[in-house]
Design a protein around this motif. Structure first.
Motif, mmCIF file in Angstrom:
data_model
loop_
_atom_site.group_PDB
_atom_site.id
_atom_site.type_symbol
_atom_site.label_atom_id
_atom_site.label_comp_id
_atom_site.label_asym_id
_atom_site.label_seq_id
_atom_site.Cartn_x
_atom_site.Cartn_y
_atom_site.Cartn_z
ATOM 1 N N ILE A 59 47.663 -14.343 44.592
ATOM 2 C CA ILE A 59 47.487 -15.661 43.984
ATOM 3 C C ILE A 59 48.052 -15.667 42.571
ATOM 4 N N GLN A 60 47.774 -14.601 41.823
ATOM 5 C CA GLN A 60 48.293 -14.488 40.453
ATOM 6 C C GLN A 60 49.813 -14.547 40.440
ATOM 7 N N VAL A 61 50.450 -13.900 41.409
ATOM 8 C CA VAL A 61 51.910 -13.894 41.481
ATOM 9 C C VAL A 61 52.443 -15.288 41.808
ATOM 10 N N GLU A 62 51.809 -15.960 42.768
ATOM 11 C CA GLU A 62 52.252 -17.309 43.128
ATOM 12 C C GLU A 62 52.091 -18.271 41.947
ATOM 13 N N VAL A 63 51.023 -18.132 41.212
ATOM 14 C CA VAL A 63 50.811 -18.971 40.030
ATOM 15 C C VAL A 63 51.893 -18.700 38.989
ATOM 16 N N ALA A 64 52.181 -17.434 38.733
ATOM 17 C CA ALA A 64 53.216 -17.081 37.759
ATOM 18 C C ALA A 64 54.572 -17.619 38.186
ATOM 19 N N LEU A 65 54.838 -17.588 39.485
ATOM 20 C CA LEU A 65 56.093 -18.124 40.002
ATOM 21 C C LEU A 65 56.197 -19.619 39.704
ATOM 22 N N ALA A 66 55.127 -20.351 39.987
ATOM 23 C CA ALA A 66 55.146 -21.797 39.734
ATOM 24 C C ALA A 66 55.287 -22.095 38.243
ATOM 25 N N GLN A 67 54.573 -21.351 37.420
ATOM 26 C CA GLN A 67 54.653 -21.582 35.973
ATOM 27 C C GLN A 67 56.052 -21.281 35.440
ATOM 28 N N ALA A 68 56.655 -20.212 35.930
ATOM 29 C CA ALA A 68 58.005 -19.844 35.491
ATOM 30 C C ALA A 68 59.014 -20.898 35.904
ATOM 31 N N GLN A 69 58.888 -21.399 37.120
ATOM 32 C CA GLN A 69 59.836 -22.397 37.600
ATOM 33 C C GLN A 69 59.668 -23.727 36.880
ATOM 34 N N ALA A 70 58.424 -24.069 36.536
ATOM 35 C CA ALA A 70 58.203 -25.292 35.755
ATOM 36 C C ALA A 70 58.781 -25.139 34.356
ATOM 37 N N GLU A 71 58.642 -23.946 33.783
ATOM 38 C CA GLU A 71 59.172 -23.692 32.437
ATOM 39 C C GLU A 71 60.679 -23.866 32.389
ATOM 40 N N VAL A 72 61.351 -23.425 33.450
ATOM 41 C CA VAL A 72 62.810 -23.505 33.507
ATOM 42 C C VAL A 72 63.270 -24.897 33.961
ATOM 43 N N GLY A 73 62.361 -25.645 34.606
ATOM 44 C CA GLY A 73 62.715 -26.978 35.074
ATOM 45 C C GLY A 73 63.094 -27.050 36.538
ATOM 46 N N VAL A 74 62.763 -26.008 37.287
ATOM 47 C CA VAL A 74 63.082 -25.981 38.714
ATOM 48 C C VAL A 74 62.108 -26.846 39.508
ATOM 49 N N ILE A 75 60.829 -26.831 39.123
ATOM 50 C CA ILE A 75 59.830 -27.668 39.780
ATOM 51 C C ILE A 75 59.127 -28.498 38.716
ATOM 52 N N PRO A 76 58.506 -29.596 39.105
ATOM 53 C CA PRO A 76 57.812 -30.433 38.117
ATOM 54 C C PRO A 76 56.656 -29.677 37.465
ATOM 55 N N SER A 77 56.459 -29.907 36.197
ATOM 56 C CA SER A 77 55.353 -29.260 35.489
ATOM 57 C C SER A 77 54.009 -29.699 36.034
ATOM 58 N N THR A 78 53.958 -30.932 36.552
ATOM 59 C CA THR A 78 52.708 -31.411 37.142
ATOM 60 C C THR A 78 52.339 -30.604 38.383
ATOM 61 N N ALA A 79 53.347 -30.203 39.150
ATOM 62 C CA ALA A 79 53.098 -29.396 40.342
ATOM 63 C C ALA A 79 52.568 -28.020 39.952
ATOM 64 N N ALA A 80 53.177 -27.431 38.935
ATOM 65 C CA ALA A 80 52.713 -26.123 38.477
ATOM 66 C C ALA A 80 51.286 -26.207 37.956
ATOM 67 N N SER A 81 50.992 -27.264 37.216
ATOM 68 C CA SER A 81 49.634 -27.423 36.680
ATOM 69 C C SER A 81 48.617 -27.546 37.809
ATOM 70 N N ALA A 82 48.985 -28.263 38.853
ATOM 71 C CA ALA A 82 48.079 -28.414 39.990
ATOM 72 C C ALA A 82 47.866 -27.088 40.705
ATOM 73 N N ILE A 83 48.933 -26.325 40.856
ATOM 74 C CA ILE A 83 48.817 -25.009 41.503
ATOM 75 C C ILE A 83 47.934 -24.081 40.670
ATOM 76 N N VAL A 84 48.102 -24.118 39.356
ATOM 77 C CA VAL A 84 47.266 -23.298 38.472
ATOM 78 C C VAL A 84 45.804 -23.694 38.607
ATOM 79 N N GLU A 85 45.538 -24.995 38.634
ATOM 80 C CA GLU A 85 44.157 -25.475 38.725
ATOM 81 C C GLU A 85 43.513 -25.063 40.044
ATOM 82 N N VAL A 86 44.240 -25.234 41.130
ATOM 83 C CA VAL A 86 43.699 -24.874 42.442
ATOM 84 C C VAL A 86 43.476 -23.370 42.553
ATOM 85 N N SER A 87 44.314 -22.580 41.868
ATOM 86 C CA SER A 87 44.212 -21.117 41.978
ATOM 87 C C SER A 87 42.875 -20.587 41.494
ATOM 88 N N GLN A 88 42.189 -21.345 40.642
ATOM 89 C CA GLN A 88 40.919 -20.885 40.087
ATOM 90 C C GLN A 88 39.868 -20.677 41.171
#
Length: 451
Positions: free
Chosen positions: A28-57
């Protein structure tokens, strides 16, 4: 490993790091880091990464582990059904964000990086135990630096040493193990993200930027290129653990032999119910040594599997990678368990100085034959001195006499040495060479590292 045996061979914290639920947490930690990294670079929406981070808890509590276990057998690895479950959990909260779970990655990216995170945390536990063993061995080396005992070669009595010297050698080995761990960290704690064949084509021109951001999210090194098929990082970790475990096995072999009834120089700590026999009330068995030696016996067999797994096909392998999943956790657990047992012995060992002294005397002076030879060599030449002492040894053994008495009666000896000098030559304390300097060097090295 059966829970009935875990306390004998493993170490609790490292066992937990390699538990099923811990693995899922790392993934889960790896998947979250992947989403955060891709949002940082602009590959996926930041809102999607934020949602993935929130659900990961709370995602770990929502995963159906039993269903995951069944699906893993069908899928070929745990990442495929894991990603399906994680995606469903995210979708229940945010359907749009669920589209971006595991974006551009492959199963091996998640499992390799999760494995590296496990290894990093487990190695920290190993390093802590190793440091404690090192510090304890240093303390005991100082405590027993002047405790003379017999040194043994080929399981036979050789020449006098001190118990402190034996412990200083252990400390020196621990120091080298710690140095190996430090030296490899920057190489082995490296993220894995390459996609299907290592090209990250799914991320188009953003692959390198995502890899760098991904590694930074996890505080791992950024790989120069993907390493799906090149397993040297995993093998280096395992090899270092195997060397540590083998060194511990040597120490356990030593103290188990010193516990033999006929020697009885060093004993493992005592405790209620420890080291007894189911039939012989008098027994005091080296149970910690048995555990450490079992680990030292088992780890090389596991390492054979790890080394063999280096031979992989093309960009991603069939079977070789999978074999690591079985071997790496057990190597870590056995190494940590062996360290915990060794630390217990080093801290609480019981030393019988009287038996050490008695065992020095049991050959009736034969252990000092080399000392006599080297004292005579400047006067007679080394070869002639050897022949003379060898003959004296045979006479002493055949007649059941102390070697000192035989030597003292020889004309070739009397003309060069007085009775007092001969007596001094036969004192074990007088033939310790540079042992004290070696002990000092080990202690000084430790002081230098502490600055």
């Amino acid at each position: 490993m059966s829970q009935l045996y875990a306390s004998l061979f493993y170490q609790e914290q490292v066992t937990e790091i390699f538990s099923d639920r811990a693995l899922l947490s790392y993934m889960i930690q790896v998947e979250v880091a992947l989403a955060q990294a891709q949002a940082e670079v602009g590959v996926i929406p930041s809102t999607a990464a934020s949602a993935i981070v929130e659900v990961s808890q709370t995602a770990l509590a929502q995963i159906d582990v039993d269903a995951l276990a069944v699906a893993t057998g069908l899928a070929g690895n745990i990442a495929i059904p894991f990603v399906k479950q994680l995606t469903a959990i995210v979708k229940a909260q945010d359907a749009e964000a669920a589209r971006y779970v595991h974006w551009g990655a492959t199963s091996q990216d998640i499992l390799d990086t999760a494995c590296i995170l496990q290894c990093r945390d487990a190695l920290a536990q190993v390093e802590t135990l190793l440091t404690q063993c090192y510090q304890t061995a240093l303390t005991q080396a100082q405590t027993y630096r002047s405790q003379v005992m017999i040194g043994r070669t080929w399981l036979q009595q050789g020449l006098p040493i001190t118990f402190g010297h034996k412990l200083a050698r252990y400390a020196s080995a621990f120091q080298r193990d710690l140095a190996r761990i430090q030296a490899m960290k920057s190489r082995v704690f490296t993220a894995q993200l390459g996609g299907a064949v290592g090209s990250l084509a799914s991320l188009q021109d953003q692959g390198s930027a995502v890899v760098q951001a991904f590694a930074q999210q996890l505080a791992l090194s950024t790989p120069v290129c993907t390493w799906h098929g090149e397993r040297d990082r995993i093998v280096e970790i395992a090899s270092t653990l195997a060397m540590i475990t083998g060194g511990l096995g040597k120490m356990a072999r030593d103290w188990s032999l010193l516990m033999q009834t006929e020697i009885a120089e060093v004993f493992e700590p005592t405790a209620q119910g420890r080291g007894g026999s189911s039939t012989m009330p008098h027994k005091r068995n080296p149970v910690a040594a048995a555990s450490v030696l079992a680990a030292a016996n088992r780890v090389p067999a596991l390492m054979a599997s790890v080394y063999q797994s280096m031979v992989q096909e093309h960009e991603r392998s069939l079977g070789g990678w999978h074999a690591e999943w079985l071997a790496i956790p057990e190597i870590f657990q056995l190494c940590a368990g062996a360290l915990a047992r060794t630390l217990d012995v080093l801290q609480g060992m019981q030393v019988n100085a009287d038996n050490m002294h008695a065992n020095l005397q049991c050959t009736q002076g034969l252990i000092m034959a080399e000392a006599v030879m080297m004292a005579l060599a400047p006067h007679l030449g080394r070869l002639q001195a050897h022949h003379l002492v060898e003959s004296a040894c045979k006479t002493a053994v055949e007649n059941g006499r102390h070697l000192k008495d035989v030597i003292a009666a020889m004309d070739d000896v009397q003309q060069y040495f007085s009775a007092e000098q001969i007596n001094e030559i036969f004192q074990p304390e007088s033939y310790l060479g540079n042992i004290q300097e070696q002990i000092d060097a080990v202690l000084m090295q430790a002081k230098g590292e502490a600055k």
